[in-house]
Design a protein around this motif. Structure first.
Motif, mmCIF file in Angstrom:
data_model
loop_
_atom_site.group_PDB
_atom_site.id
_atom_site.type_symbol
_atom_site.label_atom_id
_atom_site.label_comp_id
_atom_site.label_asym_id
_atom_site.label_seq_id
_atom_site.Cartn_x
_atom_site.Cartn_y
_atom_site.Cartn_z
ATOM 1 N N ARG A 255 -4.762 -0.410 -5.656
ATOM 2 C CA ARG A 255 -5.836 -1.413 -5.563
ATOM 3 C C ARG A 255 -6.352 -1.766 -6.946
ATOM 4 O O ARG A 255 -6.612 -2.943 -7.249
ATOM 5 C CB ARG A 255 -6.969 -0.884 -4.690
ATOM 6 C CG ARG A 255 -8.138 -1.871 -4.532
ATOM 7 C CD ARG A 255 -9.185 -1.295 -3.594
ATOM 8 N NE ARG A 255 -10.304 -2.218 -3.417
ATOM 9 C CZ ARG A 255 -11.376 -2.252 -4.219
ATOM 10 N NH1 ARG A 255 -11.444 -1.400 -5.260
ATOM 11 N NH2 ARG A 255 -12.350 -3.109 -3.998
ATOM 12 N N GLU A 256 -6.491 -0.775 -7.807
ATOM 13 C CA GLU A 256 -6.921 -1.041 -9.181
ATOM 14 C C GLU A 256 -5.890 -1.907 -9.906
ATOM 15 O O GLU A 256 -6.247 -2.808 -10.669
ATOM 16 C CB GLU A 256 -7.131 0.268 -9.929
ATOM 17 C CG GLU A 256 -8.299 1.102 -9.415
ATOM 18 C CD GLU A 256 -8.440 2.419 -10.156
ATOM 19 O OE1 GLU A 256 -7.647 2.656 -11.092
ATOM 20 O OE2 GLU A 256 -9.330 3.214 -9.799
ATOM 21 N N SER A 257 -4.613 -1.628 -9.652
ATOM 22 C CA SER A 257 -3.559 -2.448 -10.271
ATOM 23 C C SER A 257 -3.638 -3.891 -9.788
ATOM 24 O O SER A 257 -3.481 -4.833 -10.572
ATOM 25 C CB SER A 257 -2.184 -1.858 -9.946
ATOM 26 O OG SER A 257 -2.032 -0.569 -10.498
ATOM 27 N N LEU A 258 -3.890 -4.056 -8.489
ATOM 28 C CA LEU A 258 -4.013 -5.409 -7.933
ATOM 29 C C LEU A 258 -5.180 -6.156 -8.562
ATOM 30 O O LEU A 258 -5.063 -7.344 -8.895
ATOM 31 C CB LEU A 258 -4.185 -5.329 -6.414
ATOM 32 C CG LEU A 258 -2.952 -4.930 -5.601
ATOM 33 C CD1 LEU A 258 -3.333 -4.665 -4.150
ATOM 34 C CD2 LEU A 258 -1.878 -6.011 -5.679
ATOM 35 N N LEU A 259 -6.306 -5.473 -8.727
ATOM 36 C CA LEU A 259 -7.467 -6.117 -9.345
ATOM 37 C C LEU A 259 -7.194 -6.457 -10.812
ATOM 38 O O LEU A 259 -7.619 -7.497 -11.306
ATOM 39 C CB LEU A 259 -8.695 -5.212 -9.235
ATOM 40 C CG LEU A 259 -9.344 -5.154 -7.848
ATOM 41 C CD1 LEU A 259 -10.361 -4.032 -7.774
ATOM 42 C CD2 LEU A 259 -10.005 -6.497 -7.521
ATOM 43 N N GLY A 260 -6.461 -5.580 -11.485
ATOM 44 C CA GLY A 260 -6.101 -5.869 -12.872
ATOM 45 C C GLY A 260 -5.218 -7.104 -12.981
ATOM 46 O O GLY A 260 -5.416 -7.962 -13.847
ATOM 47 N N LEU A 261 -4.246 -7.220 -12.078
ATOM 48 C CA LEU A 261 -3.378 -8.401 -12.065
ATOM 49 C C LEU A 261 -4.159 -9.649 -11.684
ATOM 50 O O LEU A 261 -3.922 -10.737 -12.226
ATOM 51 C CB LEU A 261 -2.220 -8.189 -11.088
ATOM 52 C CG LEU A 261 -1.155 -7.181 -11.517
ATOM 53 C CD1 LEU A 261 -0.225 -6.843 -10.357
ATOM 54 C CD2 LEU A 261 -0.359 -7.715 -12.702
#
Length: 298
Positions: free
Chosen positions: A119-125
């Motif tokens: 989820r953190e990766s998705l928000l970063g993208l």
């Protein structure tokens, strides 16, 4: 009517000057390689050249707009593709968590930790920037489209506020894709970040709810894939417009050359003909005008 020697001399000199002026003009065109060296050379041609140059300036701007649009759409497309891949991994983990049944708490915790990390990766993208602007942020002046913790949309989307680029005299292309369009509104049950967050919680506390989480995740993924298709269609349109713009630039360059540039073989031939005519005029004038009193006595 009596023709005086003075009248003959004046007429002859006027003719010579006209021939010499034409000869000099051709010589200047041949030297500079241009038909129009001053507006007075061809007012009509000058007007057409100015219009053509104005169109060329516009076409050059269209080229810059197309390059910018291509960058926007390329980054948006690659970001969405990466997010779809991450979401597929979340789905795999969700299926694994839902199918393990009586799995240990440690196993569920490991799955939940990985989902939370994804989820953190998705928000970063989702906060990917281009030229200092968030790709999915709409018309916001900020640098982030989503809050990195809560996952709420921080951008600004208003009716008629699409990011557009003019790519021709008659067409514009939208280059952005807002976060709510790609990932769902904050209040949407199928909002990507909310769904992934719920799945992470359900893996720990309520595995029986993972079935609904999968359904919501599939809806979110379907929306993202629709965004990928939309962006891809616009990118293909930009590529077509690039070719059209290149062809238009070449055509305008040809038109400008026809107005301003000399036809070298034709100009050389005209210059030689004018030179022959000028020399013939000099010889005729020399016979028509007696330069001294002795010529009257011969």
């Amino acid at each position: 009517m009596r023709i005086t020697q003075k009248a003959v001399a004046q007429t002859s000199l006027q003719g010579l000057n006209r021939n010499l002026e034409t000869f000099g003009k051709l010589q200047q065109q041949l030297t500079s390689g241009r038909l129009i060296n001053a507006p007075s050379d061809s007012p009509t041609g000058t007007n057409k050249a100015m219009q053509t140059r104005s169109e060329q300036a516009a076409v050059e701007q269209f080229g810059r707009n197309l390059s910018d649009a291509d960058s926007w759409l390329s980054i948006t497309d690659s970001t969405l593709q990466n997010m779809v891949d991450v979401t597929r991994r979340v789905r795999d983990l969700t299926v694994q968590g839902a199918s393990t049944g009586n799995s240990s708490e440690a196993s569920r915790r490991a799955l939940a930790t990985e989902v939370a990390s994804l989820r953190e990766s998705l928000l970063g993208l989702a906060n990917t920037n281009i030229q200092g602007r968030p790709v999915f942020g709409g018309v916001t002046t900020g640098t982030k489209a989503y809050d990195a913790i809560t996952g709420t949309f921080q951008g600004s989307v208003m009716p008629g506020s699409d990011v557009l680029r003019r790519v021709s005299f008659t067409e514009q292309v939208r280059v952005d894709l807002s976060g709510p369009e790609a990932f769902g509104a904050d209040a949407d049950p199928a909002n990507l970040f909310a769904v992934v967050g719920r799945i992470a919680d359900d893996l720990l506390n309520a595995p029986e709810n993972l079935g609904q989480g999968l359904a919501d995740l599939d809806a979110a993924m379907s929306r993202m894939l629709g965004g990928v298709a939309d962006v891809g269609a616009r990118a293909a349109r930009v590529e077509r417009e690039k070719q059209i713009n290149t062809d238009l630039a070449l055509r305008l360059e040809t038109e400008l050359g026809e107005v301003e540039n000399v036809d070298l073989p034709n100009t050389i031939m005209r210059l030689q003909m004018q030179q022959v005519g000028y020399q013939a005029a000099l010889q005729a004038t020399a016979k028509a005008i007696s330069p001294t009193l002795m010529d009257y006595l011969r």
